[in-house]
Scaffold this active site. Structure first.
Site, PDB file in Angstrom:
ATOM      1  N   THR A   1       0.820  -1.210   0.000  1.00 51.76           N
ATOM      2  CA  THR A   1       0.000   0.000   0.000  1.00 51.76           C
ATOM      3  C   THR A   1       0.859   1.266   0.000  1.00 51.76           C
ATOM      4  O   THR A   1       0.415   2.325  -0.439  1.00 51.76           O
ATOM      5  CB  THR A   1      -0.944  -0.011   1.210  1.00 51.76           C
ATOM      6  OG1 THR A   1      -1.670  -1.241   1.221  1.00 51.76           O
ATOM      7  CG2 THR A   1      -1.921   1.144   1.183  1.00 51.76           C
TER       8      THR A   1
ATOM      9  N   TYR B   1       4.260 -12.982   5.079  1.00 52.43           N
ATOM     10  CA  TYR B   1       3.201 -12.412   4.242  1.00 52.43           C
ATOM     11  C   TYR B   1       2.821 -13.474   3.212  1.00 52.43           C
ATOM     12  O   TYR B   1       3.553 -13.718   2.252  1.00 52.43           O
ATOM     13  CB  TYR B   1       3.707 -11.136   3.570  1.00 52.43           C
ATOM     14  CG  TYR B   1       2.659 -10.287   2.888  1.00 52.43           C
ATOM     15  CD1 TYR B   1       1.306 -10.630   2.881  1.00 52.43           C
ATOM     16  CD2 TYR B   1       3.022  -9.106   2.252  1.00 52.43           C
ATOM     17  CE1 TYR B   1       0.359  -9.837   2.256  1.00 52.43           C
ATOM     18  CE2 TYR B   1       2.088  -8.289   1.620  1.00 52.43           C
ATOM     19  CZ  TYR B   1       0.765  -8.667   1.620  1.00 52.43           C
ATOM     20  OH  TYR B   1      -0.166  -7.881   0.993  1.00 52.43           O
TER      21      TYR B   1
ATOM     22  N   LYS C   1       0.535 -12.578   7.871  1.00 48.88           N
ATOM     23  CA  LYS C   1      -0.509 -11.805   7.219  1.00 48.88           C
ATOM     24  C   LYS C   1      -1.125 -12.726   6.187  1.00 48.88           C
ATOM     25  O   LYS C   1      -0.502 -13.053   5.167  1.00 48.88           O
ATOM     26  CB  LYS C   1       0.036 -10.536   6.566  1.00 48.88           C
ATOM     27  CG  LYS C   1      -1.071  -9.724   5.874  1.00 48.88           C
ATOM     28  CD  LYS C   1      -0.545  -8.461   5.203  1.00 48.88           C
ATOM     29  CE  LYS C   1      -1.692  -7.737   4.486  1.00 48.88           C
ATOM     30  NZ  LYS C   1      -1.218  -6.529   3.781  1.00 48.88           N
TER      31      LYS C   1
ATOM     32  N   ILE D   1      -4.126  -6.541   9.008  1.00 50.05           N
ATOM     33  CA  ILE D   1      -3.322  -5.512   8.351  1.00 50.05           C
ATOM     34  C   ILE D   1      -4.107  -5.142   7.107  1.00 50.05           C
ATOM     35  O   ILE D   1      -4.122  -5.891   6.125  1.00 50.05           O
ATOM     36  CB  ILE D   1      -1.922  -6.026   7.999  1.00 50.05           C
ATOM     37  CG1 ILE D   1      -1.165  -6.433   9.267  1.00 50.05           C
ATOM     38  CG2 ILE D   1      -1.136  -4.963   7.228  1.00 50.05           C
ATOM     39  CD1 ILE D   1       0.201  -7.065   8.993  1.00 50.05           C
TER      40      ILE D   1
END
Length: 308
Positions: free
Chosen positions: A51, A141, A169, A212
């Site tokens: 992001t 992740y 995540k 998240i």
């Protein structure tokens, strides 16, 4: 023994604010960080995630972003997670050591090595090396549609058993049998954090520790409240708020992340420009308008329902 990371609640992966001519806007980024941790009620921040457009930031810009986010987290006593995205194990270790030297980073968010697709055994070796030599707690992740590689629950639990791996995540795009197995079998001290914004509510209902969530750049307090409601077993209000936020997330992801989010933040006067760096293109006016309407129209009602 695992480090005490306490990865529960909402972590906001901040956008990187730019000026119209694509320079870093440090004051705007500092305001976003402070707002997320004060009025927004987030547990912590994530710097240099997808992001944040980390792939297009220079080394000095990355350091500036980490400094700004570190200062905000210090002021609020909040943990900072920093994204370290590379398929070069040695380079990742170097970056982790540099971050560890600052003393301000609670954990690093590290994807399964993208593009290389080393397989599950190679992924285990990669994270084992990072855990042994990087000097920071790690959050895996797991995002197959970006990395090109899926991880089995067995491998995720094996990763979670490494002393320095404190969470995942989880952004596989589905809540399926594998997700339920992971939530029911993850090792102690290994936090499962949702990373698919549109389905965060059912994942929390199934036992995720937090999230998240890129969408939380926009309505931070509501996403923090959603996590709190599920943690308090307030199912009715949580379902109502979750359904509303799922519509917002769908609108925010109508075009590549974070283009619509930046458009909304600019429309709200929170960042100086909606600009993104190539290869991203700015979101269309229609997408920004639709998402902005959802970002503002029902916030007060959502809080009222949540408190009911």
């Amino acid at each position: 023994m695992k480090p005490e990371a306490n990865l529960t609640g909402l972590f906001v992966p901040l956008v990187t604010a730019f000026t119209d001519d694509l320079r870093l806007a440090p004051d705007a980024l500092a305001r976003l960080a402070d707002e997320a941790l004060s009025a927004g009620g987030a547990r912590g921040l994530v710097a240099l995630g997808t992001t944040a457009e980390a792939a297009t930031l220079t080394t000095e810009e990355k350091r500036a972003v980490v400094r700004i986010c570190s200062a905000a987290c210090r002021a609020h006593g909040a943990p900072l997670i920093v994204g370290v995205g590379t398929n070069d194990t040695a380079a990742a270790i170097t970056t982790l050591r540099e971050l560890a030297e600052s003393g301000d980073v609670a954990a690093a968010l590290v994807p399964t090595p993208p593009y290389t697709r080393p397989g599950e055994a190679g992924t285990m070796a990669h994270f084992t090396a990072l855990a042994e030599h990087g000097g920071l707690p790690l959050v895996v992740y797991d995002i197959p549609y970006r990395t090109g590689q899926s991880l089995s629950v067995r491998t995720l639990n094996a990763l979670g058993s490494l002393p320095e791996v404190v969470g995942v995540k989880y952004a596989t795009g589905a809540i399926d049998a594998a997700a339920m197995e992971l939530l029911g079998s993850s090792p102690p001290g290994f936090a499962v954090l949702g990373g698919d914004d549109a389905v965060i509510s059912p994942l929390l209902a199934a036992g995720a520790h937090g999230g998240i969530l890129a969408s939380s750049n926009v309505r931070t307090a509501d996403y923090a409240e959603l996590i709190s409601l599920w943690q308090r077993d307030a199912a009715g209000p949580a379902r109502r708020l979750g359904a509303e936020l799922a519509r917002l997330s769908a609108a925010l992801f109508a075009e590549p992340n974070p283009t619509v989010i930046k458009g909304v933040l600019h429309a709200q006067g929170r960042i100086p420009s909606p600009a993104v760096r190539l290869p991203l293109l700015a979101a269309s006016a229609d997408s920004v308008r639709q998402a902005t309407d959802l970002a503002t129209a029902r916030t007060h009602r959502a809080h009222h329902d949540a408190a009911a």
